[in-house]
Structures are given as structure tokens and as C-alpha cells.
Write a protein that holds these residues in place. Structure first.
Motif, PDB file in Angstrom:
ATOM      1  N   LEU A  28     -13.911  -7.168  -4.905  1.00 37.27           N
ATOM      2  CA  LEU A  28     -13.993  -5.703  -4.842  1.00 37.27           C
ATOM      3  C   LEU A  28     -13.134  -5.090  -5.938  1.00 37.27           C
ATOM      4  N   ASP A  29     -13.648  -4.009  -6.535  1.00 39.87           N
ATOM      5  CA  ASP A  29     -12.862  -3.257  -7.507  1.00 39.87           C
ATOM      6  C   ASP A  29     -13.433  -1.846  -7.595  1.00 39.87           C
ATOM      7  N   LEU A  30     -12.578  -0.875  -7.924  1.00 41.77           N
ATOM      8  CA  LEU A  30     -13.016   0.512  -8.069  1.00 41.77           C
ATOM      9  C   LEU A  30     -13.532   0.816  -9.477  1.00 41.77           C
ATOM     10  N   SER A  31     -13.230  -0.035 -10.442  1.00 38.88           N
ATOM     11  CA  SER A  31     -13.644   0.201 -11.821  1.00 38.88           C
ATOM     12  C   SER A  31     -14.948  -0.519 -12.113  1.00 38.88           C
ATOM     13  N   GLN A  32     -15.977   0.261 -12.468  1.00 37.41           N
ATOM     14  CA  GLN A  32     -17.259  -0.357 -12.799  1.00 37.41           C
ATOM     15  C   GLN A  32     -17.150  -1.182 -14.076  1.00 37.41           C
ATOM     16  N   SER A  33     -16.311  -0.748 -15.014  1.00 39.70           N
ATOM     17  CA  SER A  33     -16.136  -1.527 -16.241  1.00 39.70           C
ATOM     18  C   SER A  33     -15.534  -2.898 -15.942  1.00 39.70           C
ATOM     19  N   MET A  34     -14.532  -2.926 -15.044  1.00 41.64           N
ATOM     20  CA  MET A  34     -13.942  -4.198 -14.659  1.00 41.64           C
ATOM     21  C   MET A  34     -14.961  -5.064 -13.932  1.00 41.64           C
ATOM     22  N   LEU A  35     -15.767  -4.449 -13.072  1.00 42.46           N
ATOM     23  CA  LEU A  35     -16.795  -5.215 -12.346  1.00 42.46           C
ATOM     24  C   LEU A  35     -17.817  -5.811 -13.305  1.00 42.46           C
ATOM     25  N   ASN A  36     -18.176  -5.060 -14.342  1.00 42.01           N
ATOM     26  CA  ASN A  36     -19.130  -5.587 -15.323  1.00 42.01           C
ATOM     27  C   ASN A  36     -18.554  -6.801 -16.041  1.00 42.01           C
ATOM     28  N   ILE A  37     -17.279  -6.736 -16.375  1.00 39.38           N
ATOM     29  CA  ILE A  37     -16.629  -7.882 -17.016  1.00 39.38           C
ATOM     30  C   ILE A  37     -16.556  -9.053 -16.041  1.00 39.38           C
ATOM     31  N   ALA A  38     -16.239  -8.750 -14.774  1.00 37.90           N
ATOM     32  CA  ALA A  38     -16.180  -9.805 -13.756  1.00 37.90           C
ATOM     33  C   ALA A  38     -17.549 -10.478 -13.590  1.00 37.90           C
ATOM     34  N   ARG A  39     -18.596  -9.677 -13.592  1.00 39.28           N
ATOM     35  CA  ARG A  39     -19.951 -10.251 -13.458  1.00 39.28           C
ATOM     36  C   ARG A  39     -20.249 -11.205 -14.610  1.00 39.28           C
ATOM     37  N   SER A  40     -19.873 -10.796 -15.798  1.00 40.72           N
ATOM     38  CA  SER A  40     -20.101 -11.649 -16.965  1.00 40.72           C
ATOM     39  C   SER A  40     -19.295 -12.938 -16.872  1.00 40.72           C
ATOM     40  N   ASN A  41     -18.025 -12.828 -16.468  1.00 39.19           N
ATOM     41  CA  ASN A  41     -17.174 -14.018 -16.369  1.00 39.19           C
ATOM     42  C   ASN A  41     -17.645 -14.967 -15.275  1.00 39.19           C
ATOM     43  N   VAL A  42     -18.077 -14.393 -14.136  1.00 42.13           N
ATOM     44  CA  VAL A  42     -18.562 -15.221 -13.028  1.00 42.13           C
ATOM     45  C   VAL A  42     -19.829 -15.959 -13.437  1.00 42.13           C
ATOM     46  N   ALA A  43     -20.752 -15.242 -14.107  1.00 43.54           N
ATOM     47  CA  ALA A  43     -21.991 -15.883 -14.550  1.00 43.54           C
ATOM     48  C   ALA A  43     -21.706 -16.986 -15.558  1.00 43.54           C
ATOM     49  N   ARG A  44     -20.771 -16.724 -16.468  1.00 44.79           N
ATOM     50  CA  ARG A  44     -20.421 -17.717 -17.485  1.00 44.79           C
ATOM     51  C   ARG A  44     -19.819 -18.966 -16.844  1.00 44.79           C
ATOM     52  N   SER A  45     -19.174 -18.789 -15.683  1.00 47.81           N
ATOM     53  CA  SER A  45     -18.557 -19.925 -14.992  1.00 47.81           C
ATOM     54  C   SER A  45     -19.557 -20.727 -14.173  1.00 47.81           C
ATOM     55  N   GLY A  46     -20.777 -20.228 -14.066  1.00 48.47           N
ATOM     56  CA  GLY A  46     -21.809 -20.942 -13.333  1.00 48.47           C
ATOM     57  C   GLY A  46     -21.726 -20.803 -11.830  1.00 48.47           C
ATOM     58  N   LEU A  47     -20.968 -19.780 -11.353  1.00 45.75           N
ATOM     59  CA  LEU A  47     -20.859 -19.556  -9.912  1.00 45.75           C
ATOM     60  C   LEU A  47     -21.983 -18.631  -9.469  1.00 45.75           C
ATOM     61  N   ASP A  48     -22.724 -19.037  -8.444  1.00 42.39           N
ATOM     62  CA  ASP A  48     -23.853 -18.213  -8.010  1.00 42.39           C
ATOM     63  C   ASP A  48     -23.644 -17.567  -6.647  1.00 42.39           C
ATOM     64  N   LYS A  49     -22.720 -18.078  -5.850  1.00 46.15           N
ATOM     65  CA  LYS A  49     -22.507 -17.505  -4.517  1.00 46.15           C
ATOM     66  C   LYS A  49     -21.297 -16.570  -4.541  1.00 46.15           C
ATOM     67  N   VAL A  50     -21.364 -15.598  -5.431  1.00 43.56           N
ATOM     68  CA  VAL A  50     -20.304 -14.613  -5.598  1.00 43.56           C
ATOM     69  C   VAL A  50     -20.924 -13.234  -5.551  1.00 43.56           C
ATOM     70  N   GLU A  51     -20.364 -12.371  -4.729  1.00 45.84           N
ATOM     71  CA  GLU A  51     -20.830 -10.992  -4.619  1.00 45.84           C
ATOM     72  C   GLU A  51     -19.737 -10.066  -5.154  1.00 45.84           C
ATOM     73  N   LEU A  52     -20.091  -9.209  -6.087  1.00 47.92           N
ATOM     74  CA  LEU A  52     -19.152  -8.254  -6.665  1.00 47.92           C
ATOM     75  C   LEU A  52     -19.541  -6.850  -6.228  1.00 47.92           C
ATOM     76  N   ARG A  53     -18.584  -6.138  -5.643  1.00 47.92           N
ATOM     77  CA  ARG A  53     -18.860  -4.823  -5.061  1.00 47.92           C
ATOM     78  C   ARG A  53     -17.896  -3.777  -5.588  1.00 47.92           C
ATOM     79  N   HIS A  54     -18.412  -2.554  -5.700  1.00 47.13           N
ATOM     80  CA  HIS A  54     -17.551  -1.401  -5.922  1.00 47.13           C
ATOM     81  C   HIS A  54     -16.904  -1.088  -4.582  1.00 47.13           C
TER      82      HIS A  54
END
Length: 320
Positions: free
Chosen positions: A178-204
């Protein structure tokens, strides 16, 4: 423990002034600095400080310095709190409407400043974190503190760039950040995808009101978040609420320091936390704290501390 007649009279005398009742009403919601109280009350700082001094001496409120600033909060004494709560419950709702409107303006300014800061630093977030500490050493200590897993659900509050998710996600069947910053969430989504993790949910989401089910995670992480918050105790309470029986809470933040420039340059509200403070919040939230782990820098810089706590596992029912 109960209060003596003299103590009650002293407390009532200290509270018996309109501005002081206004202060008590404001501090019932969160800790505030002298500067913020002065702005909300529309009174000079010396005048506000005199009121605060009298109430502190009477045990109505507590004063604590943090770097170059001084903050105030409700008394931790339950009897004094009960007396204050009774007075505030009798206070007409409209008595503090103007104050709370100005408090909301302070909140909005904080949020605006923080949002602008995070939008600006989002691309360099992990680099900024590494300016003061050995990130590899900290992350190795976090992994040891978290334990081997596997975890059914990991929740990372204030996930930022998602580093805790990529660090611990392989030990989890499912993770939520969870994070309040959409910019941080976008970076987190990119990092999670790059790590090959698929069972991760990112929420505002808001760390103070996650809207996640109670006792639903067996590992909850609050990594380098508390020092940005106006009410870190409330964030610890919400994080603890999510910890399942037998589960664990990890809080990673700075030990007390005097790097005042972090307030203006990086929006830090608190300059670190001591063990007793975090421990009290953990206990009040219903968890059992463990010994903290201090990770001092190799040279001048900030000490990172890891605090862990668990919720007792449910007793197994005996089979007759």
C-alpha cells in the motif's frame, strides 16, 4: 491508580481556560508542534508556549523535543486521560470547529508538501535510502528478523518502490503493498514485475486506514515510513491490527538523530524513534515486542533500528 483531590484540582485549574481546552481538543487527535498549534490557534508562539508549560506541569499533556522542534501530545497517564476525555465530551461540538478547520488546513499543507516531495524523488528513491546506511546490511538483517517463512500473506505499508516486496515476496504465497503516492506505486509495479513476482497486489491506500481485514497477515512490514507521519502511534496500531495470531510485525526506521536538514529537504517529521517509544506503541496495540536490532553506520550517518513484535498464537484445542 486514582488521582488525589489535590491532583484533580490542579488538573482542573490547568485546563480551566478556553485556549487550553482548545489545545486539549486538538491534541486528542494527534501530536502537534508549538509552531502548528500557534498557527491553528492564531496566537503567538510565546503565548501558546505558556499555556503548554502549565498543562505539562499539571500532567495534562506531555512535551517531547525532537531535534530543533518541540511536540506535544496527550498524557499517557490513564487517569489524566479519563479526566480530559470527560471534559472534552462535555464540550459543545461547535466550540472547536474553527480550530479543527485550521487543523485540516495544516493537514492539507503537509500532504501537499509530502506529495510534491515524493513525486520529485520517486525515480531516485532507492538511491536516497542508501545515502546514509548500508542497504545490503540492513536488508540482510530484515530477512533474518522476518524469518524463513513461508508466509501466507505479507503486507507492506508505505511500500514506496516496493523493495520490501521484492526482498520478502519469494517467501510469501501472496503479498500486498500500500502507498498513497501513485508515482511510487508505478515504480513498485515496475520493480515487482522485473523481479518476476506475480502474486503481488499493489494498492493506493492509507496507512492509517488500510481497509484490510483484521488479523489477516502473518507478516506486516512498516519500512522507513513512521518518520514521515504526524501520528506514528496510530500507524503502528493499524499495522498491529493486521497481524494474525502467530504472525509478526516488523518496523524499520531511524534511531534518534540530529540531522535537522532532513525535515526541510526530505519532509521528515520526526528525527528518529527510541526503543521505549516504539515498544509502548507495540504493547498498547496488543502485540508482544522482541529486543530491537540496532544497525549503526560504518561512518557518520544514521543508525537504522529494526523492531519486531508478534501476536500470540491461538491455543490448540485438545482432542478428548
Amino acid at each position: 491508580m486514582t488521582l488525589t483531590a489535590d491532583q484533580i484540582v490542579d488538573i482542573l485549574r490547568a485546563a480551566g481556560e478556553p485556549t487550553r481546552l482548545r489545545v486539549l481538543s486538538l491534541l486528542a487527535g494527534e501530536e502537534l508542534s508549538v509552531m502548528e498549534l500557534s498557527r491553528i490557534l492564531d496566537q503567538s508562539q510565546p503565548r501558546v508556549s505558556r499555556h503548554l508549560k502549565l498543562m505539562t506541569e499539571a500532567g495534562l499533556i506531555e512535551r517531547f523535543p525532537d531535534g530543533a522542534r518541540v511536540f506535544y501530545r496527550q498524557s499517557s497517564d490513564p487517569d489524566a486521560r479519563l479526566l480530559v476525555d470527560t471534559m472534552l465530551n462535555l464540550l459543545a461540538d461547535e466550540a472547536g470547529e474553527g480550530d479543527h478547520a485550521r487543523l485540516n488546513a495544516v493537514h492539507r499543507q503537509r500532504e501537499t508538501d509530502a506529495a510534491a516531495y515524493f513525486e520529485q524523488v520517486a525515480p531516485q528513491w532507492d538511491h536516497l535510502r542508501s545515502l546514509y546506511i548500508s542497504e545490503n546490511a540492513v536488508e540482510a538483517a530484515i530477512e533474518r528478523a522476518a524469518g524463513p517463512g513461508p508466509f501466507d500473506r505479507v503486507v507492506d505499508l508505505g511500500t514506496g518502490s516496493g523493495r520490501m516486496l521484492t526482498l520478502l515476496g519469494r517467501k510469501a504465497r501472496m503479498s500486498i503493498g500500500l502507498d498513497l503516492s501513485q508515482s511510487m506505486l508505478n515504480i513498485a509495479r515496475s520493480n515487482v514485475a522485473r523481479s518476476g513476482l506475480d502474486k503481488v497486489e499493489l494498492r493506493h491506500g492509507d496507512i492509517f486506514a488500510t481497509r484490510l481485514p483484521q488479523q489477516s497477515a502473518d507478516l506486516v512490514v512498516v519500512h522507513q515510513v513512521l518518520h514521515y507521519l504526524a501520528d506514528p502511534a496510530a500507524a503502528v496500531t493499524e499495522a498491529a491490527r493486521l497481524v494474525a495470531p502467530g504472525g509478526k510485525l516488523l518496523i524499520i526506521d531511524f534511531a534518534p538523530h540530529e540531522m535537522e536538514q532532513l525535515r526541510e529537504q526530505h519532509q521528515h517529521r520526526r528525527l528518529g524513534f527510541n526503543d521505549a517509544e516504539i515498544r509502548d506503541w507495540i504493547v498498547d496495540a496488543g502485540l508482544e515486542p522482541s529486543d530491537s536490532i540496532a544497525l549503526p553506520p560504518e561512518s557518520a550517518g544514521l543508525t537504522v533500528t529494526i523492531w519486531t513484535a508478534v501476536r500470540a498464537a491461538r491455543a490448540k484445542r485438545k482432542v478428548a
